[in-house]
Scaffold this active site. Structure first.
Site, short mmCIF file in Angstrom:
data_model
loop_
_atom_site.label_atom_id
_atom_site.label_comp_id
_atom_site.label_asym_id
_atom_site.label_seq_id
_atom_site.Cartn_x
_atom_site.Cartn_y
_atom_site.Cartn_z
N ASP A 90 29.46 48.63 34.81
CA ASP A 90 29.32 48.41 36.06
C ASP A 90 28.68 49.61 36.91
OD1 ASP A 90 29.54 46.78 38.55
OD2 ASP A 90 31.13 45.66 37.25
N ASP A 101 25.88 47.09 40.76
CA ASP A 101 26.76 46.62 41.82
C ASP A 101 25.80 46.62 43.20
OD1 ASP A 101 29.55 45.84 42.88
OD2 ASP A 101 29.17 47.60 44.27
N GLU A 146 23.52 42.62 41.10
CA GLU A 146 24.00 41.80 41.98
C GLU A 146 23.17 42.05 43.19
OE1 GLU A 146 28.57 41.32 43.92
OE2 GLU A 146 27.32 43.13 43.97
N HIS A 177 34.20 38.24 38.85
CA HIS A 177 35.73 38.73 39.37
C HIS A 177 36.23 38.50 41.05
CE1 HIS A 177 32.78 41.74 40.03
NE2 HIS A 177 33.58 42.54 40.74
N ASP A 178 34.74 38.18 41.50
CA ASP A 178 34.91 38.02 42.96
C ASP A 178 35.13 36.56 43.45
OD1 ASP A 178 34.41 40.68 43.38
OD2 ASP A 178 32.30 40.38 43.50
C1 NOJ Z 1 30.42 43.69 44.54
C2 NOJ Z 1 31.83 43.79 43.64
O1 NOJ Z 1 31.43 42.76 42.74
C3 NOJ Z 1 32.95 43.55 44.51
O2 NOJ Z 1 34.00 43.47 43.60
C4 NOJ Z 1 33.21 44.85 45.13
O3 NOJ Z 1 34.10 44.58 46.04
C5 NOJ Z 1 31.66 45.22 45.96
N1 NOJ Z 1 30.56 45.16 45.38
C6 NOJ Z 1 32.00 46.42 46.41
O4 NOJ Z 1 31.54 47.35 45.43
#
Ligand code: NOJ
Length: 606
Positions: free
Chosen positions: A101, A207, A266, A343-344
């Site tokens: 990441d 990210d 992302e 993971h989100d």
């Molecule tokens: C995206 C990540 O996937 C998430 O887990 C994170 O909280 C935010 N970016 C901030 O880095």
């Protein structure tokens, strides 16, 4: 590489590991890198090609690793630099690639750059973060504008030493770096990127890669939430004016030295044109992006995505969101991705299918069939292969660990004076889309603690209640398990790569509420009928000499997203062609005329 061989990162399947919850090797209740290494044969056997490891860098863990205090050190509970070198080596020995990441929109407030920056307005790193003077109202200092942080509250935090605010789009312990400064960009390239590529990794998941460039006039955001002090301000910090310049600079100055690496960004909240501008091969910015339309379903992103206002989407919305990723490559030089979990997000079977006991496994297999047939680099998230599902609505806020979830719950609690009905509603939202759903320990076995950590250890977060029924060990012993089906589908995907991984997508039943049916054909191929891939003139299909001579095989993918039986619906243009059932997610023998509840099928049409 032969001229027409697609890059490894297009055809490979990527498995995401979120280390804290994956596998604990030393019984301290927290997953770690040796734990990851111990499962590499399992992953190889599953059929994945690439591993994406979520942040393992040193961090105070305010946002579970997405707040990095040292890009070149490992968070001690996860292991050591030697463990990381061993992981890189062990992946490569098995022919697996490893990506990390890359979190460079912000650092932790404990990073040495920020520690220096916050000390004064004149120190050498004074401008490395985004500092602004306060608004003074009645002699009191207030944030410079009304922007709301993505995890709630003001996006600005006051620092006494400087008598200024700094910007943090996420929690206050995640100050945003000032990308406008060339010195900052150079330091990031060297310390966060090249350091790891030099150690041998194969690329990065980038990210929030569309947030670096902000509207530097920092205007107040439009009032979308009239009852609230701070307002969603996405339009002022997403896909900002200098994004392309910096992504191209990063490629040129840094990444180009490392050959054909994967940079998957992302990229939430972006329309097709914006996505294309990042991933068109000619632009040389990102390899592909993770597009969030599918995982944002049921949430209201524009108004800050309040978790208690989550709703169940309709199936056509799901199809359209996926079609956006599929249509991206049609007649372009771009590349895309497919995923339903990370993971989100809440778990996919709970959000997009069902986890009721009777249909849970059928639904997991049907979703596996559906997404392995889609075009783009496929991403699977840990535990998805066994059909892990969301936690119960009966869990309480004390079971949860994610700052975003906790802030969302506390906000409702405070706003409605601790009203139990509102609190229950907030918990229902979190049980649907809360990030902790994906962060529960992977269920390796029916042993206490799901085999994630030792029997007597205390996992850092509660284990899912149903681990005795849903776990890897049990599914390894069974041919009809979701795990066995994922393995099978990854083989089918490889075998029919031209259609499934690289092919063109044609929606067949957009408005059906129960079924999702689509056709995949070789990229750029014409069809023998009125499909939208056919060359049309004056409303009639134009058959070229080539298409008359050879009609390419296609696949028809049809998935039942309901517990009713449903007819199998072939496009009329396929009449008279040979149809062979390649796969049923339930069983081929029992696959009669109709789709059974939560069944998916793939037909080869020649
Ligand atoms: C995206 C990540 O996937 C998430 O887990 C994170 O909280 C935010 N970016 C901030 O880095």
């Amino acid at each position: 590489m032969a001229e027409n061989t697609p890059s490894w990162w297009k055809t490979g399947t990527c498995y995401q590991i979120w280390p804290a919850s994956y596998k604990d090797s030393n019984n301290d209740g927290v997953g770690d890198i040796p734990g990851v290494i111990s499962t590499l044969d399992y992953l190889k056997d599953l059929g994945v090609d690439i591993i994406w490891l979520s942040p393992m860098y040193d961090s105070p863990q305010k946002d579970y690793g997405y707040d990095i205090s040292d890009y070149q050190a490992i968070y001690p509970p996860f292991g050591t630099m030697n463990d990381m070198d061993e992981l890189i080596k062990q992946c490569h020995t098995r022919g697996l690639r490893l990506i990390l990441d890359l979190v460079i929109n912000h650092t932790s407030d404990q990073h040495k750059w920020f520690q220096e920056s916050k000390q004064s307005r004149t120190n050498p790193k004074a401008d490395w973060y985004i500092w602004k003077d306060p608004k003074i109202i009645n002699g009191e200092h207030h944030p410079p504008n009304n922007w709301r942080a993505i995890f709630g509250g003001s996006a600005w935090e006051w620092v006494e030493e400087r008598q200024q605010y700094y910007l943090h789009l996420f929690v206050k312990e995640q100050p945003d770096l000032n990308w406008e400064l060339e010195q900052v960009r150079r330091a990031i390239y060297k310390e966060a990127i090249e350091y790891w590529l030099d150690r041998g990794i194969d690329g990065f998941r980038v990210d929030t890669c569309n947030l670096y460039s902000k509207d530097t006039t920092f205007p107040d955001a439009t009032i979308l939430l009239p009852d609230e002090q701070y307002q969603p301000a996405f339009k002022h910090f997403e896909n900002g004016p200098r994004m392309h310049e910096w992504l191209q600079e990063k490629r040129k100055l840094s990444l180009s030295k490392y050959g054909d690496i994967l940079m998957v960004g992302e990229c939430p909240g972006s329309d097709r044109e914006t996505v294309l501008s990042y991933v068109s091969a000619a632009r040389n910015e990102l390899s592909c992006i993770l597009d969030f339309d599918v995982v944002d379903l049921g949430t209201n992103r524009a108004t800050g995505g309040k978790k208690h206002q989550t709703y169940r989407h309709q199936l056509p919305e799901f199809k359209l969101a996926l079609a956006k990723t599929q249509d991206l490559i049609r007649t372009t030089d771009a590349w895309g991705t497919v995923f339903l979990e990370n993971h989100d997000q809440g778990r996919s079977i709970s959000r997009f299918a069902t986890h009721v006991p009777q249909y849970r496994e059928a639904a997991a297999k049907m979703l596996a069939l559906c997404i392995t047939a889609l075009t783009g680099t496929l991403f699977i998230y840990q535990g998805q292969e066994i059909g892990m599902y969301n936690h119960s609505e009966e869990w309480t806020i004390t079971d949860l660990r994610d700052i975003d979830s906790i802030n969302a719950y506390r906000d409702v609690e405070q706003r409605y004076n601790n009203d139990p009905v509102w609190n229950a509603k907030a918990m229902r939202g979190l049980a649907a889309v809360g990030r902790d759903n994906a962060r529960l320990p992977v269920q390796w076995s029916a042993e206490p603690n799901a085999g994630f950590t030792g029997k007597n250890a205390k996992p850092w977060i509660r284990v899912h209640d149903d681990y005795e029924n849903v776990n890897v060990a049990e599914q390894l012993g069974r041919d009809d398990s979701p795990l066995a089906f994922w393995k099978r589908m990854l083989k089918v995907r490889r075998k029919y790569q031209r259609l499934m991984v690289l092919g063109d997508f044609e929606m067949h039943d957009l408005y059906e509420q129960d079924t999702f049916t689509f056709v995949k054909r070789v990229k750029g191929a014409v069809t023998d009928g009125n499909g939208d891939g056919a060359a049309m003139q004056n409303g009639h299909t134009e058959h070229t000499e080539e298409s008359k001579a050879k009609i390419e095989p296609e696949i028809l993918v049809t998935c039942n997203f309901s517990d009713r039986i449903n007819p199998v619906d072939f496009p009329a243009r396929m009449a008279g062609r040979k149809r062979e059932l390649l796969v049923s997610s339930l069983d081929e023998e029992g696959a009669g005329k109709y789709l059974r509840a939560w069944e998916g099928r793939i037909y080869l049409v020649t």
